[in-house]
Design a protein around this motif. Sequence first.
Motif, PDB file in Angstrom:
ATOM      1  N   ASN A  51      49.215 -77.586  -6.036  1.00 16.83           N
ATOM      2  CA  ASN A  51      48.746 -78.190  -7.274  1.00 16.83           C
ATOM      3  C   ASN A  51      49.762 -79.153  -7.878  1.00 16.83           C
ATOM      4  OD1 ASN A  51      48.078 -77.350 -10.613  1.00 16.83           O
ATOM      5  ND2 ASN A  51      46.470 -78.127  -9.272  1.00 16.83           N
ATOM      6  N   GLN A  81      42.853 -81.432  -9.985  1.00 19.08           N
ATOM      7  CA  GLN A  81      43.044 -81.115 -11.406  1.00 19.08           C
ATOM      8  C   GLN A  81      44.219 -80.167 -11.534  1.00 19.08           C
ATOM      9  OE1 GLN A  81      39.555 -80.038 -13.648  1.00 19.08           O
ATOM     10  NE2 GLN A  81      40.720 -78.929 -15.204  1.00 19.08           N
ATOM     11  N   ARG A  82      45.151 -80.478 -12.430  1.00 19.93           N
ATOM     12  CA  ARG A  82      46.332 -79.652 -12.615  1.00 19.93           C
ATOM     13  C   ARG A  82      45.999 -78.414 -13.439  1.00 19.93           C
ATOM     14  NH1 ARG A  82      50.938 -82.943 -11.637  1.00 19.93           N
ATOM     15  NH2 ARG A  82      50.490 -83.808  -9.588  1.00 19.93           N
ATOM     16  N   ALA A  86      42.572 -74.156 -12.151  1.00 17.37           N
ATOM     17  CA  ALA A  86      42.022 -75.087 -11.166  1.00 17.37           C
ATOM     18  C   ALA A  86      42.600 -74.826  -9.779  1.00 17.37           C
ATOM     19  CB  ALA A  86      42.307 -76.522 -11.600  1.00 17.37           C
ATOM     20  N   GLU A 181      38.952 -73.766 -16.521  1.00 20.79           N
ATOM     21  CA  GLU A 181      39.918 -74.813 -16.201  1.00 20.79           C
ATOM     22  C   GLU A 181      40.281 -75.678 -17.407  1.00 20.79           C
ATOM     23  OE1 GLU A 181      38.571 -77.029 -12.804  1.00 20.79           O
ATOM     24  OE2 GLU A 181      38.410 -75.246 -11.522  1.00 20.79           O
ATOM     25  N   ASP A 182      39.774 -75.320 -18.589  1.00 22.32           N
ATOM     26  CA  ASP A 182      40.050 -76.125 -19.775  1.00 22.32           C
ATOM     27  C   ASP A 182      41.222 -75.590 -20.600  1.00 22.32           C
ATOM     28  OD1 ASP A 182      38.434 -73.918 -20.383  1.00 22.32           O
ATOM     29  OD2 ASP A 182      37.627 -74.862 -22.185  1.00 22.32           O
TER      30      ASP A 182
END
Length: 296
Positions: A51, A81-82, A86, A181-182
């Motif tokens: 990642n 996506q970091r 994710a 993932e937010d």
Amino acid sequence: MTTVDGPGARIPRLVSVIVPSYDPGAELAEQLAAVSAQDYPGAIEILVAHNGPGPVPERPADPLDRDRPRDPARFIDARAQRGPGAARNAGARAARGDFLAFCDADDLVSSSWLRDLVGTAGHADIVGGSLEGTRLNDPGTGACYELPDPAAAHLGFLPAAAGANLGIWANVFAALGGFAEDSRTGEDISLVWTAQLRGYVYAPSPALVHKRLPTDNRDAARRFFHYGLGDAWLYRRFRTHGMPRRDPAEARQLTLALLRLFAGMDPEVRRCRWNLTLWLTYGRLTGSLRHRVFFM
């Protein structure tokens, strides 16, 4: 194939060990060696969800079999996506196992970690193990941090486990939609809480992971600020399910600590605790503004 005590216990065909990684350096190599040396007798595969920056290393992809030497990890491209959620989701999408075990790249799993995690999962849908901070850290650093108890209520709500020591059946993971993932923190707590609220069985496990703690004050401050952000994010998601605005046990402990100025502690530990408390509070205030809630 491993055996698990108890009638009706579920036994995985293949366990996928998923390790999110930002920097494939010496600590990751040490962790992968520890995973490869597990005393778990069943078939496993190891996936590293890369990642961070730089190219994705290439490694063999064969599952590990009990009758042959364990192969190196398979590296997965998780750079789209970091963030840990994710990265873990990317690893899970590439996994072929029916049971997923998550650990972090900079920690060190104990030799019985996977056996204990899978053993507990024989009668549970999602399981979480303990973290300890003495083996990989100096005494002062270890004394500064209080690591979570997977059997205890987290933030005054439901018990939860860290993504650094977590196991879940693949079909349950898919049904839950994986990690959120937010947010870059709290996504592991959210997954475990959501599972319980949807009726899945969570169980604490004796599986043990040696946690590598931050030694640099700036790194520690950054981490705890983001933990505070994650706490407010969790409150926004779970307040309607009964998550309290303030954990009564944490509030009592903090009040006593402040009144006594962390009495009896080594001065370095005292300074460290003050620093972490300050940045955690700052993160919660910032997160409250960001998510339009009030969590302290």
